[in-house]
Design a protein around this motif. Structure first.
Motif, PDB file in Angstrom:
ATOM      1  N   VAL A 118       1.986  -3.049  -0.587  1.00 24.03           N
ATOM      2  CA  VAL A 118       1.693  -2.564   0.769  1.00 24.03           C
ATOM      3  C   VAL A 118       0.236  -2.118   0.868  1.00 24.03           C
ATOM      4  O   VAL A 118      -0.446  -2.392   1.864  1.00 24.03           O
ATOM      5  N   GLU A 119      -0.260  -1.459  -0.144  1.00 25.33           N
ATOM      6  CA  GLU A 119      -1.671  -1.033  -0.149  1.00 25.33           C
ATOM      7  C   GLU A 119      -2.590  -2.244  -0.047  1.00 25.33           C
ATOM      8  O   GLU A 119      -3.575  -2.225   0.703  1.00 25.33           O
ATOM      9  N   GLN A 120      -2.289  -3.300  -0.790  1.00 29.64           N
ATOM     10  CA  GLN A 120      -3.098  -4.518  -0.741  1.00 29.64           C
ATOM     11  C   GLN A 120      -3.018  -5.162   0.648  1.00 29.64           C
ATOM     12  O   GLN A 120      -4.019  -5.624   1.199  1.00 29.64           O
ATOM     13  N   GLN A 121      -1.817  -5.191   1.212  1.00 30.46           N
ATOM     14  CA  GLN A 121      -1.620  -5.812   2.522  1.00 30.46           C
ATOM     15  C   GLN A 121      -2.373  -5.061   3.617  1.00 30.46           C
ATOM     16  O   GLN A 121      -2.975  -5.678   4.503  1.00 30.46           O
ATOM     17  N   GLN A 122      -2.362  -3.744   3.553  1.00 29.97           N
ATOM     18  CA  GLN A 122      -3.069  -2.948   4.563  1.00 29.97           C
ATOM     19  C   GLN A 122      -4.571  -3.159   4.483  1.00 29.97           C
ATOM     20  O   GLN A 122      -5.252  -3.196   5.513  1.00 29.97           O
ATOM     21  N   LEU A 123      -5.097  -3.338   3.280  1.00 25.42           N
ATOM     22  CA  LEU A 123      -6.523  -3.634   3.120  1.00 25.42           C
ATOM     23  C   LEU A 123      -6.863  -4.985   3.745  1.00 25.42           C
ATOM     24  O   LEU A 123      -7.909  -5.152   4.375  1.00 25.42           O
ATOM     25  N   MET A 124      -5.960  -5.959   3.577  1.00 25.17           N
ATOM     26  CA  MET A 124      -6.194  -7.287   4.127  1.00 25.17           C
ATOM     27  C   MET A 124      -6.275  -7.264   5.648  1.00 25.17           C
ATOM     28  O   MET A 124      -6.928  -8.101   6.264  1.00 25.17           O
ATOM     29  N   GLY A 125      -5.598  -6.296   6.282  1.00 24.89           N
ATOM     30  CA  GLY A 125      -5.549  -6.269   7.734  1.00 24.89           C
ATOM     31  C   GLY A 125      -6.491  -5.294   8.399  1.00 24.89           C
ATOM     32  O   GLY A 125      -6.442  -5.105   9.619  1.00 24.89           O
TER      33      GLY A 125
END
Length: 233
Positions: A118-125
């Motif tokens: 989730v941390e990685q996904q939030q950075l992507m967005g």
């Protein structure tokens, strides 16, 4: 000029979330992120390390080695599509197999795995202009997303589509095994304690049981364009 938005697509397994998300991103010129592929990559890692099989799941070992799992997306220059790399190995095809599907919901239920991804996904967005699909994108990853879709279909319809897809790839599977996988994943995804599959209150439901791929895409594209134009006004 239209402002960029975040489009979150959630829903049950085998509802075609990835397909429509990929189409939508291409049409809008957005970045597409297949979060299911990220969980599948972690699952493949766990299977290769013998942390999980039909008889046991060594959750502690997986959690201990999470820092050594690197997942990234790279665009295939020939197809123009993003493919998944696990520790610098292209695993795009391997992670789509039924044996990986059989364990992915168990892996996705691990809180530390979800936290890391989730941390990685939030950075992507963070810069918006992104289409992301999964199980908890509109409820956990991007609860502030401007457009949230929730895709569903009957278990029978989803199993039939998934079965055909696997057979077309040359895999030796039975329809009964695929249907069992769909039903089992629904149960695990919906009942896990951490970020269970559920529809966000403001999500638009897309039931594609009786829709063709073209009908589904046309409907979703119109919804997305209306939201984007509304944000630009």
């Amino acid at each position: 000029m239209n402002k960029k938005i975040i489009i979150a697509i959630d829903g049950h397994s085998s509802t075609g979330k990835s397909t429509v998300a990929r189409q939508l991103a291409k049409e809008l010129g957005y970045i597409y992120v297949d979060t299911g592929a990220m969980y599948r990559a972690v699952t493949l890692y766990a299977m290769r390390k013998c942390y999980i099989d039909k008889h046991h799941f060594n959750r502690e070992a997986l959690e201990r080695f999470l820092p050594f799992i690197n997942i990234k997306f790279e665009v295939n220059s020939k197809t123009g599509l993003a493919e998944v790399f696990l520790n610098n190995e292209n695993v795009e095809k391997t992670i789509r197999k039924l044996d990986v599907s059989n364990f992915v919901s168990q892996i996705a239920a691990v809180s530390l795995v979800r936290k890391k991804l989730v941390e990685q996904q939030q950075l992507m967005g963070k810069d918006k202009g992104i289409v992301m699909d999964g199980r908890d994108i509109g409820t956990v990853v991007f609860p502030e997303a401007e457009l949230k879709l929730f895709m569903t279909a009957t278990a029978k319809d989803r199993a039939e589509r998934r079965y055909k897809e696997l057979i077309d790839r040359g895999e030796k599977v039975t329809y009964e095994d695929v249907l069992k996988n769909v039903v089992d994943r629904d149960h695990i995804d919906s009942t896990r304690k951490d970020s269970p599959l559920r529809k966000a209150e403001d999500a638009i439901v897309i039931d594609n049981s009786n829709l063709t791929l073209n009908e589904q895409f046309s409907q979703i594209l119109n919804i997305a364009k209306n939201v984007i134009e509304g944000k630009a006004n």
